[in-house]
Design an enzyme around this catalytic site. Structure first.
Site, PDB file in Angstrom:
ATOM      1  N   LYS A 198     -10.957   6.543 -12.155  1.00 45.69           N
ATOM      2  CA  LYS A 198     -10.781   6.803 -10.722  1.00 45.69           C
ATOM      3  C   LYS A 198     -10.743   8.305 -10.456  1.00 45.69           C
ATOM      4  O   LYS A 198      -9.985   9.046 -11.075  1.00 45.69           O
ATOM      5  CB  LYS A 198      -9.479   6.166 -10.228  1.00 45.69           C
ATOM      6  CG  LYS A 198      -9.300   6.273  -8.719  1.00 45.69           C
ATOM      7  CD  LYS A 198      -8.078   5.516  -8.262  1.00 45.69           C
ATOM      8  CE  LYS A 198      -6.829   6.356  -8.291  1.00 45.69           C
ATOM      9  NZ  LYS A 198      -6.739   7.364  -7.224  1.00 45.69           N
ATOM     10  N   LEU A 254     -11.307   7.869  -2.022  1.00 48.16           N
ATOM     11  CA  LEU A 254     -11.162   8.850  -0.925  1.00 48.16           C
ATOM     12  C   LEU A 254     -10.390   8.257   0.250  1.00 48.16           C
ATOM     13  O   LEU A 254     -10.078   8.964   1.210  1.00 48.16           O
ATOM     14  CB  LEU A 254     -12.544   9.333  -0.462  1.00 48.16           C
ATOM     15  CG  LEU A 254     -13.348  10.129  -1.497  1.00 48.16           C
ATOM     16  CD1 LEU A 254     -14.666  10.600  -0.898  1.00 48.16           C
ATOM     17  CD2 LEU A 254     -12.554  11.316  -2.023  1.00 48.16           C
ATOM     18  N   LYS A 255     -10.134   6.966   0.223  1.00 46.72           N
ATOM     19  CA  LYS A 255      -9.375   6.287   1.290  1.00 46.72           C
ATOM     20  C   LYS A 255      -9.870   6.735   2.659  1.00 46.72           C
ATOM     21  O   LYS A 255      -9.112   7.272   3.485  1.00 46.72           O
ATOM     22  CB  LYS A 255      -7.870   6.553   1.154  1.00 46.72           C
ATOM     23  CG  LYS A 255      -7.277   6.038  -0.148  1.00 46.72           C
ATOM     24  CD  LYS A 255      -5.772   6.157  -0.163  1.00 46.72           C
ATOM     25  CE  LYS A 255      -5.168   5.715  -1.469  1.00 46.72           C
ATOM     26  NZ  LYS A 255      -5.493   6.582  -2.616  1.00 46.72           N
ATOM     27  N   ASP A 261     -11.721   6.618   9.585  1.00 47.07           N
ATOM     28  CA  ASP A 261     -12.301   7.371  10.699  1.00 47.07           C
ATOM     29  C   ASP A 261     -12.979   6.390  11.656  1.00 47.07           C
ATOM     30  O   ASP A 261     -12.920   5.170  11.435  1.00 47.07           O
ATOM     31  CB  ASP A 261     -13.314   8.404  10.143  1.00 47.07           C
ATOM     32  CG  ASP A 261     -13.362   9.673  10.994  1.00 47.07           C
ATOM     33  OD1 ASP A 261     -13.383   9.551  12.239  1.00 47.07           O
ATOM     34  OD2 ASP A 261     -13.381  10.773  10.420  1.00 47.07           O
ATOM     35  N   PRO A 265     -15.965   4.147  13.322  1.00 49.89           N
ATOM     36  CA  PRO A 265     -17.028   3.437  12.597  1.00 49.89           C
ATOM     37  C   PRO A 265     -18.288   4.263  12.354  1.00 49.89           C
ATOM     38  O   PRO A 265     -18.847   4.240  11.241  1.00 49.89           O
ATOM     39  CB  PRO A 265     -17.318   2.233  13.514  1.00 49.89           C
ATOM     40  CG  PRO A 265     -16.011   1.981  14.197  1.00 49.89           C
ATOM     41  CD  PRO A 265     -15.404   3.330  14.423  1.00 49.89           C
ATOM     42  N   THR A 294     -18.709   7.478  12.002  1.00 49.63           N
ATOM     43  CA  THR A 294     -18.477   8.501  10.975  1.00 49.63           C
ATOM     44  C   THR A 294     -18.376   7.861   9.593  1.00 49.63           C
ATOM     45  O   THR A 294     -18.912   8.384   8.599  1.00 49.63           O
ATOM     46  CB  THR A 294     -17.190   9.289  11.305  1.00 49.63           C
ATOM     47  OG1 THR A 294     -17.352   9.846  12.609  1.00 49.63           O
ATOM     48  CG2 THR A 294     -16.916  10.393  10.309  1.00 49.63           C
ATOM     49  N   THR A 324       1.220   2.210  -1.757  1.00 45.46           N
ATOM     50  CA  THR A 324       2.326   1.770  -2.617  1.00 45.46           C
ATOM     51  C   THR A 324       3.494   2.757  -2.610  1.00 45.46           C
ATOM     52  O   THR A 324       4.568   2.464  -3.111  1.00 45.46           O
ATOM     53  CB  THR A 324       1.827   1.576  -4.070  1.00 45.46           C
ATOM     54  OG1 THR A 324       1.000   2.683  -4.418  1.00 45.46           O
ATOM     55  CG2 THR A 324       1.032   0.316  -4.210  1.00 45.46           C
ATOM     56  N   ARG A 368       3.981   0.795 -13.342  1.00 42.92           N
ATOM     57  CA  ARG A 368       4.932   1.575 -14.112  1.00 42.92           C
ATOM     58  C   ARG A 368       5.369   0.789 -15.334  1.00 42.92           C
ATOM     59  O   ARG A 368       6.190  -0.121 -15.234  1.00 42.92           O
ATOM     60  CB  ARG A 368       6.150   1.929 -13.233  1.00 42.92           C
ATOM     61  CG  ARG A 368       5.829   2.947 -12.138  1.00 42.92           C
ATOM     62  CD  ARG A 368       5.486   4.279 -12.753  1.00 42.92           C
ATOM     63  NE  ARG A 368       5.037   5.264 -11.787  1.00 42.92           N
ATOM     64  CZ  ARG A 368       3.759   5.547 -11.518  1.00 42.92           C
ATOM     65  NH1 ARG A 368       2.785   4.897 -12.120  1.00 42.92           N
ATOM     66  NH2 ARG A 368       3.441   6.493 -10.660  1.00 42.92           N
ATOM     67  N   GLN A 391       6.121   6.423  -6.204  1.00 45.30           N
ATOM     68  CA  GLN A 391       5.701   5.022  -6.131  1.00 45.30           C
ATOM     69  C   GLN A 391       6.933   4.164  -5.861  1.00 45.30           C
ATOM     70  O   GLN A 391       7.835   4.080  -6.685  1.00 45.30           O
ATOM     71  CB  GLN A 391       5.013   4.579  -7.436  1.00 45.30           C
ATOM     72  CG  GLN A 391       3.684   5.266  -7.704  1.00 45.30           C
ATOM     73  CD  GLN A 391       2.550   4.814  -6.784  1.00 45.30           C
ATOM     74  OE1 GLN A 391       2.780   4.225  -5.719  1.00 45.30           O
ATOM     75  NE2 GLN A 391       1.322   5.111  -7.162  1.00 45.30           N
ATOM     76  N   GLY A 424      -2.196   6.193 -13.488  1.00 48.88           N
ATOM     77  CA  GLY A 424      -2.403   7.630 -13.592  1.00 48.88           C
ATOM     78  C   GLY A 424      -1.361   8.298 -14.450  1.00 48.88           C
ATOM     79  O   GLY A 424      -1.485   8.398 -15.675  1.00 48.88           O
ATOM     80  N   ARG A 425      -0.255   8.719 -13.817  1.00 49.51           N
ATOM     81  CA  ARG A 425       0.749   9.531 -14.513  1.00 49.51           C
ATOM     82  C   ARG A 425       1.323   8.924 -15.790  1.00 49.51           C
ATOM     83  O   ARG A 425       1.578   9.671 -16.744  1.00 49.51           O
ATOM     84  CB  ARG A 425       1.855   9.933 -13.531  1.00 49.51           C
ATOM     85  CG  ARG A 425       1.388  11.021 -12.583  1.00 49.51           C
ATOM     86  CD  ARG A 425       2.299  11.168 -11.389  1.00 49.51           C
ATOM     87  NE  ARG A 425       2.166  10.024 -10.494  1.00 49.51           N
ATOM     88  CZ  ARG A 425       2.841   9.872  -9.373  1.00 49.51           C
ATOM     89  NH1 ARG A 425       3.719  10.794  -9.020  1.00 49.51           N
ATOM     90  NH2 ARG A 425       2.647   8.822  -8.606  1.00 49.51           N
TER      91      ARG A 425
HETATM   92  O1  C5P Z   1       0.116   8.294 -11.170  1.00 50.30           O
HETATM   93  P1  C5P Z   1       0.033   6.939 -10.570  1.00 50.30           P
HETATM   94  O2  C5P Z   1      -0.093   5.828 -11.607  1.00 50.30           O
HETATM   95  O3  C5P Z   1       1.087   6.663  -9.535  1.00 50.30           O
HETATM   96  O4  C5P Z   1      -1.384   6.943  -9.809  1.00 50.30           O
HETATM   97  C1  C5P Z   1      -1.770   5.942  -8.917  1.00 50.30           C
HETATM   98  C2  C5P Z   1      -3.093   6.296  -8.339  1.00 50.30           C
HETATM   99  O5  C5P Z   1      -3.485   5.268  -7.444  1.00 50.30           O
HETATM  100  C3  C5P Z   1      -3.106   7.606  -7.554  1.00 50.30           C
HETATM  101  O6  C5P Z   1      -4.315   8.269  -7.872  1.00 50.30           O
HETATM  102  C4  C5P Z   1      -3.086   7.190  -6.101  1.00 50.30           C
HETATM  103  O7  C5P Z   1      -3.839   8.058  -5.299  1.00 50.30           O
HETATM  104  C5  C5P Z   1      -3.728   5.801  -6.151  1.00 50.30           C
HETATM  105  N1  C5P Z   1      -3.293   4.865  -5.128  1.00 50.30           N
HETATM  106  C6  C5P Z   1      -1.976   4.499  -4.931  1.00 50.30           C
HETATM  107  N2  C5P Z   1      -1.625   3.641  -3.924  1.00 50.30           N
HETATM  108  C7  C5P Z   1      -2.557   3.097  -3.145  1.00 50.30           C
HETATM  109  C8  C5P Z   1      -3.887   3.410  -3.353  1.00 50.30           C
HETATM  110  C9  C5P Z   1      -4.230   4.293  -4.382  1.00 50.30           C
HETATM  111  O8  C5P Z   1      -1.109   4.968  -5.671  1.00 50.30           O
HETATM  112  N3  C5P Z   1      -2.208   2.218  -2.218  1.00 50.30           N
END
Ligand code: C5P
Length: 242
Positions: free
Chosen positions: A38, A66-67, A70, A72, A74, A124, A185, A193, A213-214
């Site tokens: 991602k 990019l979520k 805007d 429609p 655009t 989230t 997590r 989160q 991610g983290r």
């Molecule tokens: O680091 P972490 O595991 O929290 O990363 C979650 C990823 O998912 C981030 O890149 C965040 O932008 C994305 N995300 C999110 N919640 C959403 C949609 C996407 O945390 N509802």
């Protein structure tokens, strides 16, 4: 299937690194374990389309998060422009409404692209009190439900939701939408989160893909952390069957 032996697993690595060089290092370290990567606003801003193509050419499926949100017309323009970059999936905010989501679907189809379109329901990072500030009087569960319905009605392919929202989403949409689930997590941490769960719980509750991610990017040993998460995913699939 042993997920560690195969990149065909539902883990999406959120490549939320500081810069492109660090991103490339992560792909070299854990890339043999993941198929989906991602890319968010930071790396998109730094690397743009050439970086997406570089990641694709290294054999990864690219999820551009990019979520978009805007009007429609655009959105249609943005989706059209992104349609020929070989992206696997793209996110839009379902809160942009049915016409916005339909415009995205039409633009993607007109461009003859197979890019998967995903509606973000409710972030989230928002819990009930913080959601109430942005949408007074509307319960978070009701917003998730009506945005899930919008995703179904507009014909987009799937949605992004919290692992805690999965039972309600499945009740509303059945298996008609692909579910992509962040807020994962594997161990207890305190960060932004708010509505999170373990990989095992998310898979057991029916998630199709997990975004992490983290827990990987900031781990002392990112490869070991990825393997641990893949093991939990396997365990989640076993729980689903039993
Ligand atoms: O680091 P972490 O595991 O929290 O990363 C979650 C990823 O998912 C981030 O890149 C965040 O932008 C994305 N995300 C999110 N919640 C959403 C949609 C996407 O945390 N509802």
């Amino acid at each position: 299937m042993n997920m560690a032996d195969s990149r065909k697993n539902p883990l999406i690595l959120a490549l939320d690194t500081h810069d492109l060089a660090e991103a490339r290092e992560f792909l070299a370290t854990v890339g043999s374990l993941v198929n989906y990567v991602k890319i968010g606003p930071r790396l998109w801003t730094q690397g743009g389309a050439p970086f997406l193509k570089e990641v694709s050419s290294r054999g990864f499926e690219v999820f551009l998060d990019l979520k978009l949100h805007d009007i429609p017309n655009t959105i249609a323009g943005a989706v059209d422009a992104l349609s020929d970059l070989g992206i696997w999936a793209l996110t839009l905010h379902a809160g942009g409404g049915r016409e916005m989501l339909e415009a995205a679907v039409s633009a993607r189809d007109d461009a003859d692209s197979e890019m998967v379109l995903l509606g973000v329901t409710v972030l989230t990072s928002l819990d009930a009190p913080s959601f109430n500030r942005v949408c007074p009087g509307c319960r978070l569960e009701d917003a998730v439900k009506s945005r899930t319905e919008l995703c179904v009605e507009s014909g987009i392919d799937g949605l992004v939701c919290s692992p805690l929202d999965l039972p309600g989403v499945k009740k509303t949409a059945g298996d008609s939408l692909v579910t992509v689930v962040p807020g994962i997590r594997p161990w207890k941490v305190s960060d932004d989160q708010k509505r999170s769960a373990t990989p095992l719980e998310a898979i057991r509750n029916g998630a199709d893909y997990l975004v992490v991610g983290r827990p990987i990017i900031q781990a002392d040993d990112p490869k070991a952390a990825t393997l641990e998460i893949l093991q939990e995913i396997e365990e989640g699939f076993r729980c689903r069957k039993s």
